[in-house]
Design a protein around this motif. Structure first.
Motif, short mmCIF file in Angstrom:
data_model
loop_
_atom_site.label_atom_id
_atom_site.label_comp_id
_atom_site.label_asym_id
_atom_site.label_seq_id
_atom_site.Cartn_x
_atom_site.Cartn_y
_atom_site.Cartn_z
N LEU A 1 -16.97 5.06 -7.68
CA LEU A 1 -15.80 5.43 -6.89
C LEU A 1 -15.61 4.42 -5.76
N GLN A 2 -14.40 3.88 -5.65
CA GLN A 2 -14.04 3.01 -4.54
C GLN A 2 -12.97 3.67 -3.69
N LEU A 3 -13.11 3.56 -2.39
CA LEU A 3 -12.14 4.14 -1.45
C LEU A 3 -11.51 3.03 -0.63
N PHE A 4 -10.19 3.06 -0.54
CA PHE A 4 -9.46 2.13 0.31
C PHE A 4 -8.55 2.92 1.23
N SER A 5 -8.28 2.37 2.40
CA SER A 5 -7.38 3.02 3.35
C SER A 5 -6.50 1.97 4.01
N THR A 6 -5.26 2.38 4.31
CA THR A 6 -4.35 1.48 5.04
C THR A 6 -4.54 1.58 6.55
N TYR A 7 -5.28 2.58 7.02
CA TYR A 7 -5.47 2.83 8.45
C TYR A 7 -4.11 2.89 9.16
N LEU B 1 2.74 6.38 1.50
CA LEU B 1 1.54 5.57 1.34
C LEU B 1 1.82 4.32 0.51
N THR B 2 2.61 4.47 -0.54
CA THR B 2 2.89 3.31 -1.39
C THR B 2 3.59 2.21 -0.60
N GLN B 3 4.50 2.60 0.26
CA GLN B 3 5.19 1.60 1.10
C GLN B 3 4.19 0.90 2.02
N LYS B 4 3.25 1.66 2.58
CA LYS B 4 2.23 1.05 3.44
C LYS B 4 1.41 0.02 2.67
N LEU B 5 1.09 0.33 1.44
CA LEU B 5 0.33 -0.62 0.62
C LEU B 5 1.13 -1.90 0.37
N GLU C 1 3.28 -3.20 2.14
CA GLU C 1 3.42 -3.96 3.37
C GLU C 1 2.13 -4.68 3.79
N ARG C 2 1.07 -4.53 2.97
CA ARG C 2 -0.24 -5.11 3.31
C ARG C 2 -0.74 -5.98 2.16
N PRO C 3 -0.24 -7.21 2.07
CA PRO C 3 -0.61 -8.06 0.93
C PRO C 3 -2.11 -8.34 0.83
N ARG C 4 -2.81 -8.42 1.98
CA ARG C 4 -4.25 -8.67 1.91
C ARG C 4 -4.99 -7.48 1.31
N CYS D 1 -0.08 8.60 -9.73
CA CYS D 1 0.50 8.90 -8.43
C CYS D 1 0.97 10.35 -8.39
N PHE D 2 1.41 10.79 -7.22
CA PHE D 2 1.93 12.16 -7.08
C PHE D 2 3.34 12.23 -7.64
N ASN D 3 4.21 11.31 -7.22
CA ASN D 3 5.55 11.23 -7.78
C ASN D 3 5.96 9.77 -7.86
N SER D 4 6.87 9.48 -8.76
CA SER D 4 7.23 8.11 -9.07
C SER D 4 8.60 7.77 -8.50
N THR D 5 8.65 6.66 -7.76
CA THR D 5 9.91 6.12 -7.25
C THR D 5 9.89 4.61 -7.47
N SER D 6 10.92 3.94 -6.97
CA SER D 6 10.95 2.49 -7.09
C SER D 6 9.76 1.86 -6.36
N LEU D 7 9.23 2.55 -5.32
CA LEU D 7 8.06 2.03 -4.62
C LEU D 7 6.85 1.96 -5.55
N GLU D 8 6.63 3.02 -6.32
CA GLU D 8 5.48 3.03 -7.23
C GLU D 8 5.67 2.00 -8.35
N ARG D 9 6.90 1.83 -8.79
CA ARG D 9 7.17 0.79 -9.80
C ARG D 9 6.86 -0.59 -9.23
N ASP D 10 7.29 -0.81 -7.98
CA ASP D 10 7.00 -2.10 -7.35
C ASP D 10 5.50 -2.33 -7.21
N LEU D 11 4.75 -1.28 -6.90
CA LEU D 11 3.30 -1.42 -6.76
C LEU D 11 2.65 -1.72 -8.10
#
Length: 520
Positions: free
Chosen positions: A113-119, A126-130, A132-135, A153-163
């Motif tokens: 299990l790996q855990l990541f956070s945008t802090y 959350l997807t938008q926050k990701l 916005e953080r290319p690193r 994901c919980f629900n799918s939008t253009s943000l999730e498609r972009d990710l």
């Protein structure tokens, strides 16, 4: 700066997204299957919904924890799972879920299990926050094998498609181009196409004047109506609904006044709509009408009503599976806010729910839909001697995970067994049926200040934690909500509906006693 406005990149992105999703048929396996192949799953539990509407839900930023039941996938010894959140999860919360895994040492699961956070606790998905953080994206991409991984994901939008495109892995979720079929107006089209009973209602409109017109038309068709529901085309948990009482408008009812007078009166009456959220106003609601559109729908009356639902899944192989049925527990001023659920739905209409849900799923699959869907109904008890004890009417389709998803995942995590479509029950390997009562909204001011470790102390001392030997007890979620908001999620599993309800009551009583003792 020269901006490329050519449509070619968009077309390329759409084709690439479809190419990635086509890979799911070889990567995704059902959760019931013991899978020895190497798999990598990225969980992004973003609530990519209207952020202003989400603010009405206490502690909503902790709702990213609800998909932690996806850790069930770690039962497969070659599966690796990556979970991303806005803020870091407390270690004790992770330990709690890993200890629940049957048949796998928690340390073995934790290594996979790996855990990541945008802090980032800002009010963005959350997807938008990701994005916005290319690193951070680069770190996540580096941790994944693009030939094995897929994203949920919980629900799918253009943000999730972009990710999905940014990471180069397929998204196990609906193509955002198909989101219309999960709106109020889109749901009504599906119901009509499938011959599913549903309330009389209007077309989709975007202005107050047009809303008054279609509401007047509905009232003309149904002059007996006492109430009409005004629904935003996109809403969740009942928060996008407002109730129009028709009794104060009796002077302009059909047969009593002209249509023009009725439309004018309705326009004025919108300022008196009853909202589920006490701080909602017509002025704010109307901004959402202009943005999202709205419909008018007949309010279903009845002295005895229930709110059952059916959950299904469209697999990457385009197969439709019925997963569960529930009776929803609703609250709020007009009983339209989702508070929890009981599993399974009443036997009087459980199989009918399944059949309607299957027909709806097949229609959605024909349009290219994928993954989970849920359909909410209203059940009204019929008079003695009627052909059916309950009349069902479909209300809406949810093309996402919902409030009934994680309780059923909890059952699957804790109890090894199967859902049996023939009778709509869940059975353990030895044939014992299982039932549960669940809630996202066990909330009291006295619970504020409790830490997850305090919760565990209380539950263990009262012997209410889930007992794997007996297959009964309580499992918790939203534990991060507890200290600040006094709010908790719970799934209580028993061998009978009454036993599941009794465990729920015992948990509440134990929390009440323990918190009261510290207040004295």
């Amino acid at each position: 700066m020269v901006i490329n406005v050519s449509p070619k990149p968009l077309v390329t992105q759409e084709s690439e997204f479809r190419r990635l999703q086509a890979q799911l048929s070889s990567r995704w396996r059902p959760i019931d299957e013991f899978d020895l192949q190497e798999r990598q799953i990225l969980v992004v539990p973003s609530l990519s919904l209207d952020q202003q509407e989400l603010e009405k839900i206490a502690g909503v930023h902790h709702y990213e924890e609800r998909l932690l039941f996806a850790l069930i996938r770690l039962r497969n010894p070659q599966t690796r799972l990556t979970y991303v959140t806005s803020q870091p999860l407390h270690p004790s919360i992770i330990d709690y879920y890993l200890e629940l895994l049957p048949g796998i040492p928690s340390a073995h699961a934790r290594d996979r299990l790996q855990l990541f956070s945008t802090y980032d606790s800002s009010k963005k998905p959350l997807t938008q926050k990701l994005l916005e953080r290319p690193r951070l994206l680069a770190q996540i991409r580096k941790s994944l094998d693009p030939d094995q991984a897929y994203m949920v994901c919980f629900n799918s939008t253009s943000l999730e498609r972009d990710l999905s495109l940014a990471l180069g892995i397929p998204l196990l979720a609906l193509d955002p181009d198909l989101l219309y079929w999960g709106t109020k107006s889109g749901s009504r089209e599906i119901f009509a196409e499938c011959g599913i009973p549903h309330p009389d209602g209007s077309e989709l409109v975007w202005t107050q004047a047009d809303l008054a017109e279609v509401t007047a038309d509905l009232w003309q068709r149904q002059p007996h109506l006492r109430r009409i529901v005004i629904k935003l085309n996109q809403g969740f948990s009942g928060e996008g609904n407002a109730l129009l009482e028709l009794a104060p408008l009796a002077a302009v009812a059909p047969g009593e006044a002209s249509r023009r007078e009725r439309v004018e009166a309705l326009q004025q009456a919108f300022s008196q709509l009853r909202f589920q959220c006490p701080i909602e106003t017509w002025a704010h609601f109307y901004t959402k009408v202009r943005e999202l559109g709205a419909i008018a729908e007949a309010f279903i009356e009845g002295d005895s009503k229930r709110s059952p639902s059916v959950q299904g899944r469209i697999t990457p192989q385009a197969e439709v599976e019925i997963l569960s049925t529930h009776d929803q527990v609703l609250g709020g001023p007009d009983g339209q806010i989702f508070l929890g659920c009981t599993f399974p739905a009443d036997a009087d209409y459980r199989l009918e729910l399944q059949e309607m849900g299957r027909r709806i799923g097949q229609a959605l699959a024909a349009k290219g839909a994928l993954e989970r869907y849920g359909v909410d109904f209203i059940a009204v008890r019929q008079p003695p001697g009627s052909p059916q004890p309950w009349q069902l009417q479909a209300i809406e389709i949810n093309l996402r995970k919902g409030g009934t998803t994680h309780p059923f995942m909890a059952l699957k995590l804790l109890v090894e067994g199967r859902y049996e479509p023939e009778d709509g029950m869940f059975y353990t390997r030895n044939g014992q049926p299982k039932f549960y009562r669940a809630s996202d909204n066990l909330q009291k001011p006295a619970y504020r200040g409790l830490l997850p470790s305090d919760l565990m102390d209380i539950i263990i001392s009262h012997r209410l934690h889930f007992n794997s030997s007996y297959g009964t007890g309580a499992a918790f979620h939203l534990m991060g909500c507890l200290s600040e908001y006094g709010k908790l999620g719970i799934t209580c599993i028993g061998n009978t509906p009454a036993a599941a309800g009794a465990i729920y009551d015992q948990v509440v009583a134990a929390l009440d006693r323990e918190t009261a003792a510290f207040d004295e």
